[in-house]
Motif scaffolding. Structure first.
Motif, PDB file in Angstrom:
ATOM      1  N   LYS A 162      47.821  38.152  40.803  1.00 31.39           N
ATOM      2  CA  LYS A 162      47.379  36.419  41.145  1.00 31.39           C
ATOM      3  C   LYS A 162      46.849  36.004  40.246  1.00 31.39           C
ATOM      4  O   LYS A 162      46.877  34.800  39.856  1.00 31.39           O
ATOM      5  CB  LYS A 162      47.451  36.214  42.429  1.00 31.39           C
ATOM      6  N   ASN A 163      45.464  36.095  40.104  1.00 33.32           N
ATOM      7  CA  ASN A 163      44.446  35.939  39.263  1.00 33.32           C
ATOM      8  C   ASN A 163      44.024  36.836  38.252  1.00 33.32           C
ATOM      9  O   ASN A 163      43.006  36.488  38.307  1.00 33.32           O
ATOM     10  CB  ASN A 163      43.297  35.154  40.101  1.00 33.32           C
ATOM     11  N   GLN A 221      38.950  38.462  38.882  1.00 33.14           N
ATOM     12  CA  GLN A 221      38.958  37.314  39.340  1.00 33.14           C
ATOM     13  C   GLN A 221      38.271  36.446  39.739  1.00 33.14           C
ATOM     14  O   GLN A 221      38.068  35.649  39.615  1.00 33.14           O
ATOM     15  CB  GLN A 221      39.297  37.563  40.522  1.00 33.14           C
ATOM     16  N   ILE A 414      37.083  32.919  46.675  1.00 34.91           N
ATOM     17  CA  ILE A 414      36.816  34.508  47.225  1.00 34.91           C
ATOM     18  C   ILE A 414      35.619  34.628  47.677  1.00 34.91           C
ATOM     19  O   ILE A 414      35.666  35.389  48.441  1.00 34.91           O
ATOM     20  CB  ILE A 414      37.607  35.138  45.829  1.00 34.91           C
ATOM     21  N   SER A 424      40.919  40.469  49.519  1.00 35.36           N
ATOM     22  CA  SER A 424      42.717  40.300  50.067  1.00 35.36           C
ATOM     23  C   SER A 424      43.913  40.153  48.692  1.00 35.36           C
ATOM     24  O   SER A 424      44.629  40.287  48.828  1.00 35.36           O
ATOM     25  CB  SER A 424      43.059  39.788  50.963  1.00 35.36           C
ATOM     26  N   GLY A 425      42.904  39.247  47.767  1.00 31.55           N
ATOM     27  CA  GLY A 425      43.820  39.555  46.826  1.00 31.55           C
ATOM     28  C   GLY A 425      44.071  40.359  45.399  1.00 31.55           C
ATOM     29  O   GLY A 425      44.399  39.991  44.430  1.00 31.55           O
ATOM     30  N   CYS A 426      43.123  42.009  45.859  1.00 27.88           N
ATOM     31  CA  CYS A 426      43.173  42.809  44.728  1.00 27.88           C
ATOM     32  C   CYS A 426      44.890  43.669  45.470  1.00 27.88           C
ATOM     33  O   CYS A 426      44.850  44.462  46.502  1.00 27.88           O
ATOM     34  CB  CYS A 426      41.886  43.518  45.111  1.00 27.88           C
TER      35      CYS A 426
END
Length: 461
Positions: A162-163, A221, A414, A424-426
């Motif tokens: 995502k990032n 990120q 974040i 959670s984006g990891c």
């Protein structure tokens, strides 16, 4: 009279053991296992050990090492064999290897005070640094530095999330010797970005474990490039060496050279800001963090996590297997950490390992050194007295805060108003997804050396 009678009694007790194996040259030697049995019987104690700890070990003049005090006797008996015991209760002991790298806290503090007596201001401290650094390179067998191979690094295809993105690499650091790792980059680069080296520690799962991936993914990120790489003899390094080789002296040299080569390579990237270069590792990775910062001024911030102590030198040869601590007539890890001054440094410590007393003595010493530059606030300590030896969120959070503070990173989306980070984006990838040489090592270069003996030949040449 009491001591004489004790010695006579012990000698008579042991006579039958000695006579079975005695000859004119063995100097009253007997098997260690037999000596431990006599100690248990004589002092009414229990000593736990594994058979491989005592197998094939003999002790000369065993009975003459006995004293009236059991603890003194155990020290006398075991020290010549590089062994010791830990007391586990009244009359209960466990046999262990002697921990040459672990001192009593007061002994470590006293030695640090002795080292500190050699300097009293910025000028005298800078002179001390100039004595230590070249000796470190010599101790590591990196003086002169071996030529850099001209091969092109192996870099895998980027995986987009995502990032951020991830790509794996294998970098040749000496002929046929490779260091492997993964590079985490922000998905969208805006101008030059900071670089963070992330040496691995000794936790199970290596650099592939969840917390290691999370920390590097979060770094990316927030707008920095993170490079995570293997310990020698761990991860993909096992395609070239036996995992047991990690506990041999050259492990320290190879890991340090690997970090230097990675830094050389990454700083050629025009998207990297050479004025914002950091290093952060935990446990054995923390030891590498301190050493690299002492060696290389290109590193501008350092974050050793659950590792730094004046009375602990590193429990693995990859931390203390080469005579780096003999540099400049003797040093220790806290003095090496002080060589970071006045570059920003965050020391994270906890209450359940050798960093437990960091705020009492070692951190005030670091503040004093930073004070020589008029910047005592540039060194910080986050002490977590209820925490243990890990790299959990309670340690990662201050790492994120420190990087953001000194590198100007972007935490929008974040980090919430309460100061907590959303991890959670990891994406946690499978281990093999992080391999540079392929799932089964099929991309290992044909010139890759195999075995520790060939590694030794490289340094002999």
């Amino acid at each position: 009279m009491i001591r004489i009678s004790v010695i006579i009694g012990v000698c008579l007790c042991c006579f039958i053991h000695f006579s079975k194996a005695q000859n004119s040259d063995d100097r009253y030697q007997m098997p260690l296992k037999d000596v431990l049995g006599i100690l248990e019987e004589r002092y009414n104690i229990r000593i736990k050990y594994d058979e491989n700890q005592v197998e094939g070990k003999w002790l000369r003049y065993a009975a003459w090492r006995f004293r009236t005090d059991v603890d003194e006797t155990l020290r006398n008996v075991l020290a010549p064999l590089d062994l010791k015991v830990n007391k586990e209760g009244e009359g209960k002991y466990k046999l262990k290897e002697y921990e040459y790298y672990r001192w009593e806290p007061q002994d470590g503090w006293d030695y640090l005070d002795e080292l500190a007596s050699q300097y009293h201001d910025k000028h005298s401290w800078e002179q001390r640094k100039q004595q230590i650094r070249p000796d470190l390179y010599k101790a590591l067998k990196l003086s002169p530095m071996p030529p850099m191979p001209q091969s092109v690094p192996l870099v895998t295809k980027k995986r987009k999330f995502k990032n951020y993105t991830v790509e794996n690499f294998a970098l040749e650091i000496m002929p046929g010797l490779y260091v492997n790792g993964s590079i985490y980059r922000p998905l969208k680069l805006k101008g030059k970005v900071p670089l963070m080296l992330s040496p691995d520690g000794h936790w199970a799962g290596h650099r592939f474990r969840k917390d290691a991936q999370i920390r590097c993914a979060m770094t990316a990120q927030m707008g920095a490039v993170a490079v995570s790489y293997d310990l020698f003899g761990w991860g993909e390094s096992t395609l070239q060496f036996d995992p047991k080789d990690h506990r041999r002296s050259l492990a320290l040299t190879v890991q340090t050279l690997g970090a230097i080569r990675i830094l050389d390579w990454m700083l050629q990237d025009k998207t990297i800001d050479t004025q914002r270069v950091g290093i952060c590792g935990g446990s054995g990775g923390g030891s590498q963090t301190v050493l690299m910062t002492a060696l290389d001024d290109r590193i501008t911030i350092s974050i050793p996590v659950v590792s730094l102590s004046s009375y602990f030198y590193g429990g693995c040869p990859c931390e203390s297997g080469m005579p780096i601590h003999a540099s400049a007539s003797g040093t220790n890890n806290v003095e090496l950490a002080a060589m970071a001054a006045p570059r920003p440094q965050l020391v994270i410590s906890d209450g359940k390992d050798w960093t437990a007393h960091m705020p009492q003595h070692d951190f005030p010493y670091l503040q004093k050194i930073y004070g020589y530059y008029g910047k005592p606030e540039y060194v910080e300590n986050v002490h977590l007295p209820e925490d243990g030896h890990d790299f959990g969120y309670s340690k990662r959070k201050p790492v994120y805060d420190f990087m953001t503070k000194h590198f100007g990173l972007n935490t929008k989306g974040i980090k919430n108003p309460a100061g907590d980070y959303d991890e959670s984006g990891c994406v946690i990838e499978e281990e093999k997804a992080l391999y540079a040489f392929g799932p089964n090592g099929e991309n290992l270069p044909s010139n890759a050396i195999q075995g520790y003996e060939n590694l030794e030949k490289l340094f002999e040449d």
